[in-house]
Design a protein around this motif. Structure first.
Motif, mmCIF file in Angstrom:
data_model
loop_
_atom_site.group_PDB
_atom_site.id
_atom_site.type_symbol
_atom_site.label_atom_id
_atom_site.label_comp_id
_atom_site.label_asym_id
_atom_site.label_seq_id
_atom_site.Cartn_x
_atom_site.Cartn_y
_atom_site.Cartn_z
ATOM 1 N N ALA A 62 10.601 -17.386 16.144
ATOM 2 C CA ALA A 62 10.527 -18.490 15.185
ATOM 3 C C ALA A 62 9.386 -18.275 14.193
ATOM 4 O O ALA A 62 9.562 -18.466 12.985
ATOM 5 C CB ALA A 62 10.351 -19.819 15.920
ATOM 6 N N ALA A 63 8.224 -17.860 14.689
ATOM 7 C CA ALA A 63 7.090 -17.600 13.793
ATOM 8 C C ALA A 63 7.414 -16.448 12.846
ATOM 9 O O ALA A 63 7.070 -16.486 11.659
ATOM 10 C CB ALA A 63 5.836 -17.288 14.602
ATOM 11 N N GLY A 64 8.097 -15.426 13.347
ATOM 12 C CA GLY A 64 8.498 -14.304 12.493
ATOM 13 C C GLY A 64 9.468 -14.733 11.411
ATOM 14 O O GLY A 64 9.367 -14.300 10.257
ATOM 15 N N HIS A 69 10.344 -16.161 5.750
ATOM 16 C CA HIS A 69 10.719 -17.190 4.778
ATOM 17 C C HIS A 69 9.627 -17.360 3.727
ATOM 18 O O HIS A 69 9.916 -17.597 2.556
ATOM 19 C CB HIS A 69 10.941 -18.539 5.467
ATOM 20 C CG HIS A 69 12.174 -18.587 6.311
ATOM 21 N ND1 HIS A 69 12.423 -19.635 7.151
ATOM 22 C CD2 HIS A 69 13.216 -17.736 6.443
ATOM 23 C CE1 HIS A 69 13.574 -19.424 7.775
ATOM 24 N NE2 HIS A 69 14.072 -18.264 7.359
ATOM 25 N N ASP A 70 8.363 -17.247 4.148
ATOM 26 C CA ASP A 70 7.260 -17.408 3.207
ATOM 27 C C ASP A 70 7.270 -16.315 2.143
ATOM 28 O O ASP A 70 6.803 -16.518 1.035
ATOM 29 C CB ASP A 70 5.927 -17.401 3.958
ATOM 30 C CG ASP A 70 4.771 -17.872 3.099
ATOM 31 O OD1 ASP A 70 4.957 -18.840 2.327
ATOM 32 O OD2 ASP A 70 3.681 -17.278 3.191
ATOM 33 N N THR A 71 7.828 -15.162 2.467
ATOM 34 C CA THR A 71 7.902 -14.071 1.488
ATOM 35 C C THR A 71 9.235 -14.069 0.744
ATOM 36 O O THR A 71 9.506 -13.161 -0.035
ATOM 37 C CB THR A 71 7.702 -12.697 2.167
ATOM 38 O OG1 THR A 71 8.757 -12.482 3.096
ATOM 39 C CG2 THR A 71 6.357 -12.610 2.861
ATOM 40 N N LEU A 80 15.782 -5.733 11.817
ATOM 41 C CA LEU A 80 15.349 -4.379 11.450
ATOM 42 C C LEU A 80 14.583 -3.712 12.583
ATOM 43 O O LEU A 80 14.522 -2.479 12.653
ATOM 44 C CB LEU A 80 14.471 -4.415 10.194
ATOM 45 C CG LEU A 80 15.159 -4.753 8.884
ATOM 46 C CD1 LEU A 80 14.126 -4.946 7.784
ATOM 47 C CD2 LEU A 80 16.139 -3.657 8.512
ATOM 48 N N SER A 81 14.009 -4.512 13.470
ATOM 49 C CA SER A 81 13.239 -3.929 14.569
ATOM 50 C C SER A 81 14.113 -3.104 15.513
ATOM 51 O O SER A 81 13.593 -2.317 16.303
ATOM 52 C CB SER A 81 12.517 -5.026 15.353
ATOM 53 O OG SER A 81 13.447 -5.893 15.953
ATOM 54 N N LEU A 91 9.448 -3.758 8.884
ATOM 55 C CA LEU A 91 9.294 -5.166 9.232
ATOM 56 C C LEU A 91 7.822 -5.575 9.213
ATOM 57 O O LEU A 91 7.469 -6.637 8.697
ATOM 58 C CB LEU A 91 9.907 -5.442 10.608
ATOM 59 C CG LEU A 91 9.977 -6.892 11.036
ATOM 60 C CD1 LEU A 91 10.777 -7.723 10.042
ATOM 61 C CD2 LEU A 91 10.586 -6.996 12.413
ATOM 62 N N ILE A 92 6.951 -4.730 9.723
ATOM 63 C CA ILE A 92 5.506 -5.006 9.670
ATOM 64 C C ILE A 92 5.048 -5.086 8.222
ATOM 65 O O ILE A 92 4.261 -5.957 7.853
ATOM 66 C CB ILE A 92 4.713 -3.941 10.459
ATOM 67 C CG1 ILE A 92 4.986 -4.102 11.955
ATOM 68 C CG2 ILE A 92 3.226 -4.034 10.166
ATOM 69 C CD1 ILE A 92 4.455 -2.970 12.805
ATOM 70 N N TYR A 93 5.556 -4.181 7.393
ATOM 71 C CA TYR A 93 5.235 -4.209 5.959
ATOM 72 C C TYR A 93 5.640 -5.553 5.343
ATOM 73 O O TYR A 93 4.867 -6.154 4.593
ATOM 74 C CB TYR A 93 5.931 -3.042 5.249
ATOM 75 C CG TYR A 93 5.884 -3.135 3.747
ATOM 76 C CD1 TYR A 93 4.729 -2.788 3.042
ATOM 77 C CD2 TYR A 93 6.989 -3.586 3.021
ATOM 78 C CE1 TYR A 93 4.683 -2.883 1.662
ATOM 79 C CE2 TYR A 93 6.942 -3.683 1.647
ATOM 80 C CZ TYR A 93 5.789 -3.337 0.960
ATOM 81 O OH TYR A 93 5.748 -3.443 -0.403
#
Length: 125
Positions: A62-64, A69-71, A80-81, A91-93
């Motif tokens: 959920a946090a991910g 969403h913020d981006t 993608l993981s 995904l980290i990027y």
């Protein structure tokens, strides 16, 4: 320290809330909490590790999703993981990118915490 506690509380209070947005510091403080909890429980016993991993799985997803969403990206980008190595790196990027300072299709920018102000890249004010 207050920012860390606030981020963890927010993510745990929004246990299965995949809507809205999460600022960069909120997400990354929760990732740190997740890593520490899993490391400590893993040293204690496999059983505790399994319980902690299951308990924190949904809030981490959920946090991910809220961070993506913020981006301006869909939470489904977390899939993608499953692409070995490069998917996880990409995904980290995406998670490390600054959030949109204006409202997007996922809602208003995160507010009410000093952490949201840190999400603005230099020169975007």
């Amino acid at each position: 320290m207050d920012e860390y506690i606030s981020a963890v509380k927010t993510c745990l209070n929004k246990y299965a809330d995949f809507t809205g947005r999460a600022a960069r510091p909120e997400f990354w403080w929760f990732v740190l909490f997740w890593v520490v909890v899993l490391a400590i429980t893993g040293m204690v016993s496999r059983y505790l590790y399994g319980i902690a991993a299951l308990a924190l799985f949904i809030p981490m997803l959920a946090a991910g999703a809220r961070r993506l969403h913020d981006t301006g990206k869909s939470g489904w980008f977390q899939l993608l993981s499953f692409i070995p190595f490069f998917g996880t790196l990409f995904l980290i990027y995406l998670m490390a990118q600054p959030g949109n300072t204006a409202a997007n299709q996922y809602g208003e920018p995160p507010s009410g915490t000093p952490a949201a102000a840190m999400d603005i890249a230099p020169g975007q004010q």
